[in-house]
Scaffold this active site. Sequence first.
Site, PDB file in Angstrom:
ATOM      1  N   GLY A  15      29.800  77.547  58.697  1.00 58.29           N
ATOM      2  CA  GLY A  15      30.589  77.531  57.468  1.00 58.29           C
ATOM      3  C   GLY A  15      30.504  78.868  56.746  1.00 58.29           C
ATOM      4  N   GLY A  16      31.101  78.924  55.556  1.00 57.96           N
ATOM      5  CA  GLY A  16      31.170  80.193  54.822  1.00 57.96           C
ATOM      6  C   GLY A  16      29.796  80.737  54.463  1.00 57.96           C
ATOM      7  CB  CYS A  91      23.358  75.562  54.822  1.00 56.26           C
ATOM      8  SG  CYS A  91      24.687  76.513  54.090  1.00 56.26           S
ATOM      9  N   GLY A  93      27.236  70.729  54.082  1.00 56.57           N
ATOM     10  CA  GLY A  93      27.643  69.998  52.885  1.00 56.57           C
ATOM     11  C   GLY A  93      29.136  69.814  52.826  1.00 56.57           C
ATOM     12  CB  ILE A  94      31.440  67.342  52.738  1.00 56.44           C
ATOM     13  CG1 ILE A  94      30.616  66.060  52.435  1.00 56.44           C
ATOM     14  CG2 ILE A  94      31.376  67.676  54.219  1.00 56.44           C
ATOM     15  CD1 ILE A  94      31.179  64.791  53.077  1.00 56.44           C
ATOM     16  CD  GLN A 150      32.859  70.828  37.299  1.00 60.64           C
ATOM     17  OE1 GLN A 150      32.142  71.298  36.414  1.00 60.64           O
ATOM     18  NE2 GLN A 150      34.159  71.024  37.325  1.00 60.64           N
ATOM     19  N   GLY A 152      34.401  65.165  37.805  1.00 58.35           N
ATOM     20  CA  GLY A 152      34.997  64.839  39.110  1.00 58.35           C
ATOM     21  C   GLY A 152      34.029  64.953  40.274  1.00 58.35           C
ATOM     22  CD  GLN A 153      31.827  68.966  42.349  1.00 55.98           C
ATOM     23  OE1 GLN A 153      31.099  69.652  41.636  1.00 55.98           O
ATOM     24  NE2 GLN A 153      32.133  69.291  43.593  1.00 55.98           N
ATOM     25  CE1 TYR A 156      28.965  69.687  46.973  1.00 56.56           C
ATOM     26  CE2 TYR A 156      28.424  70.406  44.746  1.00 56.56           C
ATOM     27  CZ  TYR A 156      28.578  70.683  46.095  1.00 56.56           C
ATOM     28  OH  TYR A 156      28.343  71.961  46.563  1.00 56.56           O
TER      29      TYR A 156
HETATM   30  N1  CAA Z   1      36.267  68.056  31.079  1.00 59.61           N
HETATM   31  C1  CAA Z   1      36.902  67.094  30.372  1.00 59.61           C
HETATM   32  N2  CAA Z   1      38.098  66.594  30.719  1.00 59.61           N
HETATM   33  C2  CAA Z   1      38.673  67.075  31.822  1.00 59.61           C
HETATM   34  C3  CAA Z   1      38.056  68.076  32.617  1.00 59.61           C
HETATM   35  C4  CAA Z   1      36.811  68.568  32.192  1.00 59.61           C
HETATM   36  N3  CAA Z   1      36.163  69.511  32.879  1.00 59.61           N
HETATM   37  N4  CAA Z   1      38.862  68.347  33.657  1.00 59.61           N
HETATM   38  C5  CAA Z   1      39.945  67.540  33.532  1.00 59.61           C
HETATM   39  N5  CAA Z   1      39.830  66.777  32.423  1.00 59.61           N
HETATM   40  C6  CAA Z   1      40.788  65.793  31.922  1.00 59.61           C
HETATM   41  C7  CAA Z   1      42.210  66.298  32.124  1.00 59.61           C
HETATM   42  O1  CAA Z   1      42.604  67.082  31.016  1.00 59.61           O
HETATM   43  C8  CAA Z   1      42.979  65.016  32.263  1.00 59.61           C
HETATM   44  O2  CAA Z   1      43.173  64.495  30.979  1.00 59.61           O
HETATM   45  P1  CAA Z   1      44.521  63.649  30.627  1.00 59.61           P
HETATM   46  O3  CAA Z   1      44.502  62.474  31.571  1.00 59.61           O
HETATM   47  O4  CAA Z   1      44.300  63.298  29.208  1.00 59.61           O
HETATM   48  O5  CAA Z   1      45.636  64.600  30.885  1.00 59.61           O
HETATM   49  C9  CAA Z   1      42.032  64.071  32.975  1.00 59.61           C
HETATM   50  O6  CAA Z   1      40.715  64.608  32.728  1.00 59.61           O
HETATM   51  C10 CAA Z   1      42.263  64.004  34.470  1.00 59.61           C
HETATM   52  O7  CAA Z   1      42.060  65.310  35.030  1.00 59.61           O
HETATM   53  P2  CAA Z   1      42.751  65.829  36.363  1.00 59.61           P
HETATM   54  O8  CAA Z   1      44.230  65.936  36.138  1.00 59.61           O
HETATM   55  O9  CAA Z   1      42.064  67.058  36.807  1.00 59.61           O
HETATM   56  O10 CAA Z   1      42.476  64.597  37.347  1.00 59.61           O
HETATM   57  P3  CAA Z   1      42.808  64.524  38.853  1.00 59.61           P
HETATM   58  O11 CAA Z   1      42.536  63.123  39.237  1.00 59.61           O
HETATM   59  O12 CAA Z   1      44.122  65.134  39.149  1.00 59.61           O
HETATM   60  O13 CAA Z   1      41.731  65.514  39.531  1.00 59.61           O
HETATM   61  C11 CAA Z   1      39.606  66.280  40.220  1.00 59.61           C
HETATM   62  C12 CAA Z   1      40.380  65.156  39.526  1.00 59.61           C
HETATM   63  C13 CAA Z   1      40.084  66.452  41.656  1.00 59.61           C
HETATM   64  C14 CAA Z   1      38.151  65.851  40.241  1.00 59.61           C
HETATM   65  C15 CAA Z   1      39.772  67.580  39.451  1.00 59.61           C
HETATM   66  O14 CAA Z   1      39.485  67.354  38.095  1.00 59.61           O
HETATM   67  C16 CAA Z   1      38.879  68.690  39.957  1.00 59.61           C
HETATM   68  O15 CAA Z   1      39.164  69.308  40.945  1.00 59.61           O
HETATM   69  N6  CAA Z   1      37.760  68.980  39.240  1.00 59.61           N
HETATM   70  C17 CAA Z   1      36.855  70.062  39.547  1.00 59.61           C
HETATM   71  C18 CAA Z   1      35.826  69.623  40.554  1.00 59.61           C
HETATM   72  C19 CAA Z   1      35.048  70.817  41.013  1.00 59.61           C
HETATM   73  O16 CAA Z   1      34.610  71.676  40.267  1.00 59.61           O
HETATM   74  N7  CAA Z   1      34.828  70.891  42.305  1.00 59.61           N
HETATM   75  C20 CAA Z   1      34.123  71.967  42.878  1.00 59.61           C
HETATM   76  C21 CAA Z   1      34.399  72.019  44.369  1.00 59.61           C
HETATM   77  S1  CAA Z   1      33.566  73.381  45.140  1.00 59.61           S
HETATM   78  C22 CAA Z   1      31.950  72.976  44.998  1.00 59.61           C
HETATM   79  O17 CAA Z   1      31.573  71.867  44.703  1.00 59.61           O
HETATM   80  C23 CAA Z   1      30.972  74.045  45.290  1.00 59.61           C
HETATM   81  C24 CAA Z   1      29.929  74.086  44.288  1.00 59.61           C
HETATM   82  O18 CAA Z   1      28.847  73.528  44.502  1.00 59.61           O
HETATM   83  C25 CAA Z   1      30.128  74.856  43.055  1.00 59.61           C
HETATM   84  P1  NAP Z   2      31.885  75.269  54.213  1.00 59.05           P
HETATM   85  O1  NAP Z   2      32.384  76.591  54.629  1.00 59.05           O
HETATM   86  O2  NAP Z   2      32.813  74.116  54.171  1.00 59.05           O
HETATM   87  O3  NAP Z   2      30.601  74.908  55.101  1.00 59.05           O
HETATM   88  C1  NAP Z   2      30.048  73.646  55.132  1.00 59.05           C
HETATM   89  C2  NAP Z   2      29.497  73.438  56.499  1.00 59.05           C
HETATM   90  O4  NAP Z   2      28.833  72.162  56.559  1.00 59.05           O
HETATM   91  C3  NAP Z   2      30.566  73.445  57.549  1.00 59.05           C
HETATM   92  O5  NAP Z   2      30.221  74.377  58.530  1.00 59.05           O
HETATM   93  C4  NAP Z   2      30.518  72.038  58.081  1.00 59.05           C
HETATM   94  O6  NAP Z   2      30.688  71.984  59.450  1.00 59.05           O
HETATM   95  C5  NAP Z   2      29.109  71.601  57.819  1.00 59.05           C
HETATM   96  N1  NAP Z   2      29.039  70.141  57.826  1.00 59.05           N
HETATM   97  C6  NAP Z   2      29.663  69.282  56.989  1.00 59.05           C
HETATM   98  N2  NAP Z   2      29.377  68.023  57.313  1.00 59.05           N
HETATM   99  C7  NAP Z   2      28.555  68.081  58.387  1.00 59.05           C
HETATM  100  C8  NAP Z   2      27.897  67.105  59.166  1.00 59.05           C
HETATM  101  N3  NAP Z   2      28.015  65.784  58.922  1.00 59.05           N
HETATM  102  N4  NAP Z   2      27.139  67.506  60.207  1.00 59.05           N
HETATM  103  C9  NAP Z   2      26.998  68.812  60.478  1.00 59.05           C
HETATM  104  N5  NAP Z   2      27.577  69.790  59.777  1.00 59.05           N
HETATM  105  C10 NAP Z   2      28.343  69.430  58.721  1.00 59.05           C
HETATM  106  O7  NAP Z   2      31.283  75.360  52.737  1.00 59.05           O
HETATM  107  P2  NAP Z   2      30.245  76.371  52.091  1.00 59.05           P
HETATM  108  O8  NAP Z   2      30.811  76.769  50.809  1.00 59.05           O
HETATM  109  O9  NAP Z   2      29.801  77.400  53.052  1.00 59.05           O
HETATM  110  O10 NAP Z   2      29.043  75.355  51.774  1.00 59.05           O
HETATM  111  C11 NAP Z   2      27.768  75.466  52.356  1.00 59.05           C
HETATM  112  C12 NAP Z   2      26.776  74.760  51.458  1.00 59.05           C
HETATM  113  O11 NAP Z   2      26.719  75.403  50.207  1.00 59.05           O
HETATM  114  C13 NAP Z   2      27.146  73.291  51.155  1.00 59.05           C
HETATM  115  O12 NAP Z   2      25.989  72.508  51.144  1.00 59.05           O
HETATM  116  C14 NAP Z   2      27.740  73.386  49.768  1.00 59.05           C
HETATM  117  O13 NAP Z   2      27.629  72.157  49.072  1.00 59.05           O
HETATM  118  C15 NAP Z   2      26.892  74.474  49.177  1.00 59.05           C
HETATM  119  N6  NAP Z   2      27.478  75.141  48.032  1.00 59.05           N
HETATM  120  C16 NAP Z   2      28.674  75.766  48.140  1.00 59.05           C
HETATM  121  C17 NAP Z   2      29.195  76.401  47.018  1.00 59.05           C
HETATM  122  C18 NAP Z   2      30.500  77.123  47.030  1.00 59.05           C
HETATM  123  O14 NAP Z   2      30.989  77.451  45.941  1.00 59.05           O
HETATM  124  N7  NAP Z   2      31.110  77.406  48.162  1.00 59.05           N
HETATM  125  C19 NAP Z   2      28.496  76.372  45.805  1.00 59.05           C
HETATM  126  C20 NAP Z   2      27.279  75.702  45.755  1.00 59.05           C
HETATM  127  C21 NAP Z   2      26.766  75.095  46.872  1.00 59.05           C
HETATM  128  P3  NAP Z   2      32.113  71.794  60.089  1.00 59.05           P
HETATM  129  O15 NAP Z   2      32.965  72.856  59.534  1.00 59.05           O
HETATM  130  O16 NAP Z   2      31.703  71.936  61.485  1.00 59.05           O
HETATM  131  O17 NAP Z   2      32.528  70.407  59.680  1.00 59.05           O
END
Ligand code: CAA
Ligand code: NAP
Length: 249
Positions: A15-16, A91, A93-94, A150, A152-153, A156
């Site tokens: 992964g990344g 490392c 994760g999903i 966070q 929506g998480q 996670y």
């Molecule tokens: N705080 C408070 N309210 C919020 C908010 C926040 N942070 N974000 C959204 N809302 C509100 C919106 O304004 C909306 O309000 P209304 O219904 O009144 O309009 C309501 O909550 C619904 O929000 P969404 O439209 O965003 O809802 P959705 O169902 O379309 O999407 C979601 C939900 C997919 C979880 C989206 O909110 C999202 O993507 N959130 C961010 C999640 C995130 O940070 N993921 C990180 C992924 S990468 C990662 O995880 C790596 C890492 O470790 C850092």
């Molecule tokens: P990524 O590119 O999607 O890498 C995640 C890796 O995990 C992929 O290589 C995936 O393998 C592997 N994986 C998922 N499910 C698996 C399973 N059941 N068995 C074996 N391998 C599996 O994402 P990344 O950003 O590099 O994330 C790596 C780690 O960092 C994760 O734990 C993530 O939660 C953490 N993290 C990421 C961020 C960020 O912003 N990117 C921030 C904080 C923490 P396949 O591709 O082969 O499925």
Amino acid sequence: MCCKDRVAVVTGGMGGIGTAVCLRLAKEGAKVVATCHPSETDRIDTWVGDMKTMGAEAAVIAGDVSTAEGGEVLMGQIVEKFGEVDILVNCAGITRDSTMKKMSVDQWDAVIDTNLSSAFYVTSPVWNSMVERGFGRVINISSVNGQRGQFGQANYSAAKAGLHGFTMALAYEGAAKGVTINTVSPGYIETAMTAAMRDDVRDAIVSGIPMRRMGQPEEIAHAVAFLADEASTYITGANLPVNGGLFIH
Ligand code: CAA
Ligand code: NAP
């Protein structure tokens, strides 16, 4: 070189962040084994070739770390082929982001199994050997969202917070045996995981990062290499944030 001739296993190694960690540990002299999900085996040759182009040797073994059997078989194969594991980077994760209103049991289970239970499934088969040999480095990749939560998480954030609980508990067990276990908590890093986010949500988050940018995988690899270092003998149970100032506490 921080890890000369040490056997280092990186789950999610293709992964990344995993790729950057493998590259860095290989350049630090480790014998690196990346693990990937069984569905990704057709990418292995290209990945290994890309690593070679970048001047690094690494092997890949496929296995599903989200099940007890998958973790045990995977680590058994690695030990048989490469020898006892000295450095383990959990490392893999999903994400399955969803508000609580819509979160399904499948979304909850998938994230808990892959991001939290996997650490137990993968560490358990190699832990006794680390303790008996008097050396080990376990590094768990958590997240800023495990530290602060966070929107929506719920799945996670729970898994990533739990992962640091695992680190802290195990740190006591390894402390007198030369085995350290630490957490790295990245902020938002440029990988496929963050690329999959909605653009508007990601942009809003990035605008709130004090450093005004996402992190690079190499910046996480740097923290991992530091904790994996032979010289990092007195750091255990720590949670090292690498988040551009997104969460300072
Ligand atoms: N705080 C408070 N309210 C919020 C908010 C926040 N942070 N974000 C959204 N809302 C509100 C919106 O304004 C909306 O309000 P209304 O219904 O009144 O309009 C309501 O909550 C619904 O929000 P969404 O439209 O965003 O809802 P959705 O169902 O379309 O999407 C979601 C939900 C997919 C979880 C989206 O909110 C999202 O993507 N959130 C961010 C999640 C995130 O940070 N993921 C990180 C992924 S990468 C990662 O995880 C790596 C890492 O470790 C850092
Ligand atoms: P990524 O590119 O999607 O890498 C995640 C890796 O995990 C992929 O290589 C995936 O393998 C592997 N994986 C998922 N499910 C698996 C399973 N059941 N068995 C074996 N391998 C599996 O994402 P990344 O950003 O590099 O994330 C790596 C780690 O960092 C994760 O734990 C993530 O939660 C953490 N993290 C990421 C961020 C960020 O912003 N990117 C921030 C904080 C923490 P396949 O591709 O082969 O499925």
